[in-house]
Design an enzyme around this catalytic site. Structure first.
Site, PDB file in Angstrom:
ATOM      1  N   THR A 183       0.847  -1.191   0.000  1.00  0.00           N
ATOM      2  CA  THR A 183       0.000   0.000   0.000  1.00  0.00           C
ATOM      3  C   THR A 183       0.881   1.239   0.000  1.00  0.00           C
ATOM      4  O   THR A 183       1.902   1.279   0.701  1.00  0.00           O
ATOM      5  CB  THR A 183      -0.948   0.039   1.218  1.00  0.00           C
ATOM      6  OG1 THR A 183      -1.634   1.299   1.204  1.00  0.00           O
ATOM      7  CG2 THR A 183      -0.220  -0.103   2.550  1.00  0.00           C
ATOM      8  N   LYS A 433      -6.630  11.014  -2.062  1.00  0.00           N
ATOM      9  CA  LYS A 433      -6.969   9.842  -2.871  1.00  0.00           C
ATOM     10  C   LYS A 433      -7.668  10.299  -4.145  1.00  0.00           C
ATOM     11  O   LYS A 433      -8.763  10.828  -4.105  1.00  0.00           O
ATOM     12  CB  LYS A 433      -7.840   8.877  -2.096  1.00  0.00           C
ATOM     13  CG  LYS A 433      -7.642   7.470  -2.621  1.00  0.00           C
ATOM     14  CD  LYS A 433      -8.214   6.432  -1.717  1.00  0.00           C
ATOM     15  CE  LYS A 433      -7.563   5.098  -2.002  1.00  0.00           C
ATOM     16  NZ  LYS A 433      -8.302   3.987  -1.425  1.00  0.00           N
TER      17      LYS A 433
HETATM   18  P1  AMP Z   1      -6.361   1.492   0.159  1.00  0.00           P
HETATM   19  O1  AMP Z   1      -5.522   0.765   1.131  1.00  0.00           O
HETATM   20  O2  AMP Z   1      -5.584   2.125  -0.950  1.00  0.00           O
HETATM   21  O3  AMP Z   1      -7.487   0.651  -0.331  1.00  0.00           O
HETATM   22  O4  AMP Z   1      -7.015   2.725   0.924  1.00  0.00           O
HETATM   23  C1  AMP Z   1      -7.781   2.583   2.094  1.00  0.00           C
HETATM   24  C2  AMP Z   1      -8.334   3.918   2.510  1.00  0.00           C
HETATM   25  O5  AMP Z   1      -9.227   4.430   1.508  1.00  0.00           O
HETATM   26  C3  AMP Z   1      -9.128   3.936   3.782  1.00  0.00           C
HETATM   27  O6  AMP Z   1      -8.330   3.936   4.943  1.00  0.00           O
HETATM   28  C4  AMP Z   1      -9.913   5.239   3.619  1.00  0.00           C
HETATM   29  O7  AMP Z   1      -9.112   6.372   3.941  1.00  0.00           O
HETATM   30  C5  AMP Z   1     -10.202   5.267   2.127  1.00  0.00           C
HETATM   31  N1  AMP Z   1     -11.549   4.700   1.870  1.00  0.00           N
HETATM   32  C6  AMP Z   1     -11.863   3.460   1.488  1.00  0.00           C
HETATM   33  N2  AMP Z   1     -13.205   3.321   1.361  1.00  0.00           N
HETATM   34  C7  AMP Z   1     -13.754   4.506   1.696  1.00  0.00           C
HETATM   35  C8  AMP Z   1     -15.095   5.014   1.792  1.00  0.00           C
HETATM   36  N3  AMP Z   1     -16.161   4.275   1.466  1.00  0.00           N
HETATM   37  N4  AMP Z   1     -15.254   6.292   2.194  1.00  0.00           N
HETATM   38  C9  AMP Z   1     -14.198   7.081   2.501  1.00  0.00           C
HETATM   39  N5  AMP Z   1     -12.917   6.663   2.420  1.00  0.00           N
HETATM   40  C10 AMP Z   1     -12.692   5.395   2.028  1.00  0.00           C
END
Ligand code: AMP
Length: 545
Positions: A183, A433
């Site tokens: 990640t 993001k």
């Molecule tokens: P990743 O490891 O790249 O999948 O990123 C994970 C992160 O994405 C989480 O810790 C959140 O900060 C963000 N994230 C994932 N799903 C959501 C959601 N439904 N709403 C807001 N942020 C999200």
């Protein structure tokens, strides 16, 4: 102690899934979209090819515990590789969207021995391949050019050369590592998350729950989310386990081909980040494809706009369900399915929430003075644990502060209500993001502050309808200096990926600071929301899609 009598248990390894693929789920189908149309294979065929693949890997000298990597889109071949951990290897999914330096770092950190690469991605990989220290072979999937990659082999040749018949799979402990994803949603170098056979198996069961994705044998499932991103949210394993058909989009991730794929292949379940569904909505509005087969569309990885969910439901009869998770959580952690009996605004109040914590996962909210109550108002950092939640990063002590006391600190700030519905309100991690991929504010700030005219720079996320978030650079110039937004963009261009480049700049007097002198980005975000930040645009950057 009175012991339960469930003693005829066995180790929960992916071998069980492979056995089902060749046995009772053998007629399940894997369809893959390619340049020249769709190819199809049954799970039975796939299992037979996995046997050959494992024999080929053994011939290449790959041993239990070795890391084998993929640099691939979602396809039948990628699914075949997903099953090779049954021979005891660890499959490392290289994220094709990482920067070259990050790819070098992770391939060397993981000590990948063999890399399987889609022919269409060779031009991307060959640029960094010379920096890989441990890779002995590159295996090209497809007939395309191998470019300048050294020691290349062809996937289909490797399979064709093997004798038919079962591979002798070892008896693995269920806690053996099976998969590895890095990640970049952390500070510093990307961090590796090792999934075990057991965590994949239990997570797959979790994906079949009616309150999550509800994947069942009669489904035709389209994972648009890439297999290099948290195991495509675990969808391939969950489908193979129950025998649901998989519809693989290959490299065709734009709205138009996806709409056609859903229509032609009668897809019932699909998963992708909001940016993809935005694009599909545009196409659906314009061309009115038949999306009626779709039963559940899972959307997550970033906050899902209510307007997107409403538009799909009202205009196309498709229900989008919001989910939350992380690379460190396999990923399923929460899904926003509202309680029964609610209508109108009451119903939507739950639909737009981040999600309800799923079974087998435990969450607590931590504030400055310990746990905060689940009252729907108090905010704290989400901490999480469970059988598919990481307990450490792979050989990287610099990430140790993310884990404490048996819990993972998510870096997400949220409220929880008494029913376990979580609402993310902020992010403790200083990242942006965009289109489902991370941009590091700190790296952008450092790059900006290297400009001779820049005194201070703070980069914050600006909400964006298409990409969810885009970076906005707030810059304090040195006395007498007046660089333009375009000057700063030109300065950044050779330093960061194109899709990282801020589209807008705000020239400010000073960066607001907290009492301990840290940048107070909350204040900047507040000013942005109130329209108090005057911004200057540049030529639009193109984020990853
Ligand atoms: P990743 O490891 O790249 O999948 O990123 C994970 C992160 O994405 C989480 O810790 C959140 O900060 C963000 N994230 C994932 N799903 C959501 C959601 N439904 N709403 C807001 N942020 C999200």
């Amino acid at each position: 102690m009175l012991e339960g009598l469930m003693q005829n248990d066995y180790q929960l390894t992916l071998k069980h899934v492979l056995d089902r693929m060749r046995g009772q789920c053998a007629d399940g189908e894997v369809a893959t979209l390619r340049d020249d149309g769709i190819t199809r294979a049954s799970y039975g065929d796939v299992a037979e090819r996995v046997d050959r693949l494992c024999k080929a890997l053994e011939q290449l000298g790959v041993k239990e515990g070795d890391r084998v990597a993929t640099f691939m889109w979602n396809s039948q071949e990628h699914l075949e590789l997903y099953m090779t951990p049954c021979m005891g290897i660890v499959l490392h999914m290289l994220n094709i969207r990482l920067f070259p330096e990050q790819l070098t770092y992770i391939a060397n950190h993981a000590q990948d021995k063999v890399i399987f690469v889609d022919d269409s991605l060779v031009p991307l990989l060959e640029k960094v391949a010379p920096t890989f220290e441990t890779v002995e072979h590159f295996v090209i999937v497809g007939d395309g050019d191998a470019g300048s990659l050294p020691n290349t082999l062809r996937y289909e040749d490797l399979l064709a050369e093997q004798e038919p018949g079962r591979y002798e799979y070892p008896e693995l402990d269920e806690r053996t590592a099976a998969g590895l994803c890095y990640t970049s949603g952390t500070t510093g170098n990307p961090k590796g998350v090792l999934y075990s056979h057991r965590s994949n198996m239990l997570h797959s069961l979790g994906m079949g729950l009616a309150d999550t994705l509800g994947i069942k044998a009669s489904d035709r499932v389209l994972p648009v989310v890439p297999m290099f991103h948290v195991n495509a949210w675990g969808i391939p394993y969950a489908c193979a386990m129950v025998g649901a058909d998989l519809v693989m989009p290959g490299k065709f991730l734009q709205g138009e081909p996806l709409a056609k794929l859903i229509e032609d292949e009668k897809v019932t379940v699909a998963g992708a980040v909001p940016t993809i569904w935005m694009d599909l909505l545009r196409v659906a509005d314009e061309k009115q494809p038949d999306l009626s087969s779709l039963d559940t569309v899972m959307c997550g990885g970033a906050a899902v706009p209510e307007s997107l969910m409403r538009a799909f439901e009202e205009r196309h009869g498709v229900m989008i369900v919001q989910g939350w998770g992380m690379t460190e959580t396999s990923p399923i952690g929460a899904v926003a399915r509202p309680p029964a009996g609610l209508e109108g605004e009451d119903h939507w109040a739950y639909r737009r929430m981040t999600g309800r914590i799923v079974p087998l996962v435990e969450v607590r909210l931590m504030g400055d003075d310990g746990e905060v109550p689940w009252d729907g108002e108090s905010t704290g950092e989400v901490e999480i644990r469970g059988p598919w939640i990481a307990s450490d990063y792979y050989e990287d002590p610099s990430g140790a502060d993310k884990f404490h006391d048996g819990w993972l600190r998510t870096g997400d700030i949220a409220t929880m209500d008494s029913r376990g519905f979580m609402q993310i309100t902020d992010r403790a991690k200083d990242l942006i993001k965009s289109g489902g991929e991370w941009i590091s504010s700190v790296e952008l700030e450092n790059a900006l502050m290297a400009h001779p005219d820049v005194l201070e720079a703070a980069v914050i996320a600006k909400p964006d309808e298409r990409w969810t978030e885009r970076p906005l650079a707030c810059v304090v110039c040195k006395e007498g200096a007046k660089p333009s937004a375009e000057d700063l963009r030109k300065h950044l261009e050779p330093l960061v990926a194109k899709w990282w480049l801020p589209d807008e700049y705000a020239f400010i007097e000073a960066v607001p600071k907290t009492s301990v002198g840290k940048f107070d980005k909350k204040v900047l975000r507040g000013q942005l929301a109130d329209g108090a930040l005057e911004t200057e645009g540049t030529a639009a950057a193109q984020p990853a899609s």
